[in-house]
Design an enzyme around this catalytic site. Structure first.
Site, PDB file in Angstrom:
ATOM      1  N   HIS A 112       0.796  -1.241   0.000  1.00  0.00           N
ATOM      2  CA  HIS A 112       0.000   0.000   0.000  1.00  0.00           C
ATOM      3  C   HIS A 112       0.828   1.291   0.000  1.00  0.00           C
ATOM      4  CE1 HIS A 112       0.844  -0.666   4.217  1.00  0.00           C
ATOM      5  NE2 HIS A 112      -0.163  -1.488   4.411  1.00  0.00           N
ATOM      6  N   ASN A 133      -4.765   2.645   7.386  1.00  0.00           N
ATOM      7  CA  ASN A 133      -3.318   2.653   7.522  1.00  0.00           C
ATOM      8  C   ASN A 133      -2.698   2.107   6.241  1.00  0.00           C
ATOM      9  OD1 ASN A 133      -1.418   3.421   9.278  1.00  0.00           O
ATOM     10  ND2 ASN A 133      -1.556   1.647  10.622  1.00  0.00           N
ATOM     11  N   ASP A 158      -5.994  -4.392  -0.186  1.00  0.00           N
ATOM     12  CA  ASP A 158      -5.907  -4.235   1.272  1.00  0.00           C
ATOM     13  C   ASP A 158      -7.319  -4.314   1.869  1.00  0.00           C
ATOM     14  OD1 ASP A 158      -4.377  -1.949   3.715  1.00  0.00           O
ATOM     15  OD2 ASP A 158      -4.959  -4.064   3.790  1.00  0.00           O
ATOM     16  N   GLY A 214      -8.939   0.738   8.281  1.00  0.00           N
ATOM     17  CA  GLY A 214      -9.062  -0.214   7.179  1.00  0.00           C
ATOM     18  C   GLY A 214     -10.372  -0.067   6.445  1.00  0.00           C
TER      19      GLY A 214
HETATM   20  N1  NCD Z   1      -4.873  -1.162   6.270  1.00  0.00           N
HETATM   21  C1  NCD Z   1      -5.439  -1.030   7.439  1.00  0.00           C
HETATM   22  O1  NCD Z   1      -5.778   0.086   7.839  1.00  0.00           O
HETATM   23  N2  NCD Z   1      -5.644  -2.105   8.222  1.00  0.00           N
HETATM   24  C2  NCD Z   1      -5.222  -3.472   7.910  1.00  0.00           C
HETATM   25  C3  NCD Z   1      -3.774  -3.686   8.290  1.00  0.00           C
HETATM   26  C4  NCD Z   1      -2.830  -3.006   7.337  1.00  0.00           C
HETATM   27  O2  NCD Z   1      -2.933  -3.204   6.118  1.00  0.00           O
HETATM   28  O3  NCD Z   1      -1.982  -2.246   7.801  1.00  0.00           O
HETATM   29  C5  NCD Z   1      -6.083  -4.440   8.698  1.00  0.00           C
HETATM   30  O4  NCD Z   1      -5.713  -5.616   8.787  1.00  0.00           O
HETATM   31  O5  NCD Z   1      -7.166  -4.011   9.181  1.00  0.00           O
HETATM   32 ZN    ZN Z   2      -0.585  -2.568   6.077  1.00  0.00          ZN
HETATM   33 ZN    ZN Z   3      -3.276  -4.825   5.027  1.00  0.00          ZN
END
Ligand code: NCD
Ligand code: ZN
Ligand code: ZN
Length: 443
Positions: free
Chosen positions: A230, A294, A321, A340
């Site tokens: 990402h 994130n 993601d 997420g």
């Molecule tokens: N992307 C996010 O904000 N969260 C992801 C973890 C990650 O990809 O860092 C998760 O597993 O919820």
């Molecule tokens: Zn991540």
């Molecule tokens: Zn992730």
């Protein structure tokens, strides 16, 4: 096994032709094909793509089956045009042993909607202190080749070096969640003008860029493969551009949300990188936790740089993601909400908006290249005689309004609620068996 005759379909944007699918493979292509025993699928106006492949999916099982299961996530993936997904290790228990990765692999086979390729943890418990049993996971029936502590950064450079050295033996990959933890303590959103205005602790771009800069040099030093999860900033794109110029074996992914959304949505403004999608849409409120992620949503300058890098190839692939969260973990006060967003069922629509109907480029970024990076041999191959029938049929002319409760995911934390998105998945085939027909999952 039923045979399928897909009539008058454009294969990756080419002139309309027929595709005959039989015994798990594409048995023939050409105009005017006939197969009396085959079920006919009208492909008029549709585009056939090699089945999409996601390098970065969170299926949440074992541990948080309330948010998603391997089965529900597989169904969401198939409805998004996917035939293979790589499942991240931040489950509970963590996928840091051969036992857990094999469990996830078997659950994927039982669901039978997409090929689920487990990703193994780099460190025990994702704690960043001791290497997990990488070799045992690689040797398990799940044949793990990608290792990631995603959700956490492998912040210790000595451990990162040892992990790169270890996987080199079997041409494995370390996929890094690039976040220098000492620069993001308490961080809630991108550090910039909006975070200052909203009074939220910032997640500075340099926290990502510094780790990527370090890791590409470690990968060069060791001669091992690094994948950057990402990517979210213009600065990261420049680090990657230089690294690739030096011939360093680094690949990188960008998510659909970092290609469209900016940090302005946290403040309640509907400024999107795409006027078409912004038309008639705006966030329902400021501090809507659906936009907490994130790495965080960045500025319009970052989004523009990511879109250009994806088109140019400095960023190799789109990865979702897909991060399902139960309502109680997401629809709460911003500071306490889990980060997420969902992504599997909407990824192709977002990429279609970003890249336009450049089907060959879309096939590269969402199927051919991710399949090659993950070493998924039967996937990422254009439909052609003898090729495993892993493909998806897209209606590019369709428009659909995203309604969170209509998604197949067990969760509903999609950032695209109420948006009108282009494109619709009409059918998806996994080794010749339909997983989606007429826009609906077959099971
Ligand atoms: N992307 C996010 O904000 N969260 C992801 C973890 C990650 O990809 O860092 C998760 O597993 O919820
Ligand atoms: Zn991540
Ligand atoms: Zn992730």
């Amino acid at each position: 096994m039923t045979a399928y005759l897909i009539k008058n379909v454009s294969v990756v944007g080419g002139a309309p032709t027929d595709l005959l699918i039989r015994d798990g493979v594409v048995a023939g292509t050409g105009t005017g094909l006939d197969a009396p025993d085959a079920a006919v699928v009208d492909g008029t106006g549709l585009v056939a793509l090699p089945g999409l492949v996601d390098l970065h999916t969170h299926l949440r099982e074992p541990g948080r089956e309330d948010a998603e299961t391997v089965e529900s996530g597989s169904r969401a993936a198939a409805l998004g045009g996917y035939t293979a997904v790589c499942a991240m290790a931040n489950t509970s228990p963590v996928a840091d042993t051969a036992g857990v990765v094999e469990q996830v692999w078997r659950l994927g086979r039982q669901a039978g909607l997409v090929d689920v390729q487990p990703i193994g943890a780099v460190t025990v418990g994702l704690a960043g202190e001791r290497l997990a049993e990488l070799g045992a996971m690689a040797d398990s029936p799940a044949r793990v080749r990608i290792f990631s502590d995603d959700g956490h950064c492998v912040a210790d450079p000595k451990l990162m070096r040892r992990a790169l050295e270890y996987v080199k033996a079997f041409d494995g990959i370390i996929a890094q969640h690039a976040e220098e933890p000492r620069l993001t303590e308490g961080a809630q959103m991108h550090e910039g003008e909006v975070s200052t205005r909203l009074g939220l602790t910032g997640w500075p771009a340099v926290a990502e860029e510094a780790i990527i800069a370090r890791d590409v040099l470690l990968a060069e030093h060791v001669g091992s493969r690094l994948h950057v999860c990402h990517v979210s900033t213009a600065g990261s794109v420049e680090v990657l551009r230089q690294a690739k110029r030096r011939g360093i074996r680094v690949t990188a992914e960008v998510t659909p949300h970092h290609l469209l959304l900016t940090d302005e949505v946290v403040g309640g403004r509907g400024t999107l990188a795409s006027p078409a999608l912004a038309d008639g849409w705006s966030p329902t409120a400021s501090y809507d936790p659906v936009f907490k992620v994130n790495p965080p949503l960045r500025t319009g300058v970052d989004v523009a740089a990511l879109r250009a890098a994806l088109a140019e190839g400095v960023i190799d692939v789109v990865a979702t993601d897909h991060a399902p969260h139960a309502v109680e973990d997401k629809e709460c006060e911003w500071a306490y909400a889990r980060p997420g967003m969902l992504g599997l069922e909407t990824a192709l629509s977002i990429v279609l908006d970003v890249l336009g109907p450049r089907w060959d480029l879309i096939a590269d970024r969402m199927s051919r290249i991710p399949a090659r990076i993950a070493g998924l041999d039967g996937h990422g191959l254009d439909p052609a005689p003898g090729v495993p029938a892993n493909l998806t049929l897209v209606d590019p002319a369709a428009r659909r309004v995203i309604e969170p409760t209509e998604l197949a995911s067990r969760s509903r934390n999609t950032p695209y609620a109420r948006m009108t998105l282009p494109g619709r998945i009409v059918a998806t085939f996994l080794r010749g068996e339909p997983t989606v027909l007429d826009g609906k999952a077959v099971k």
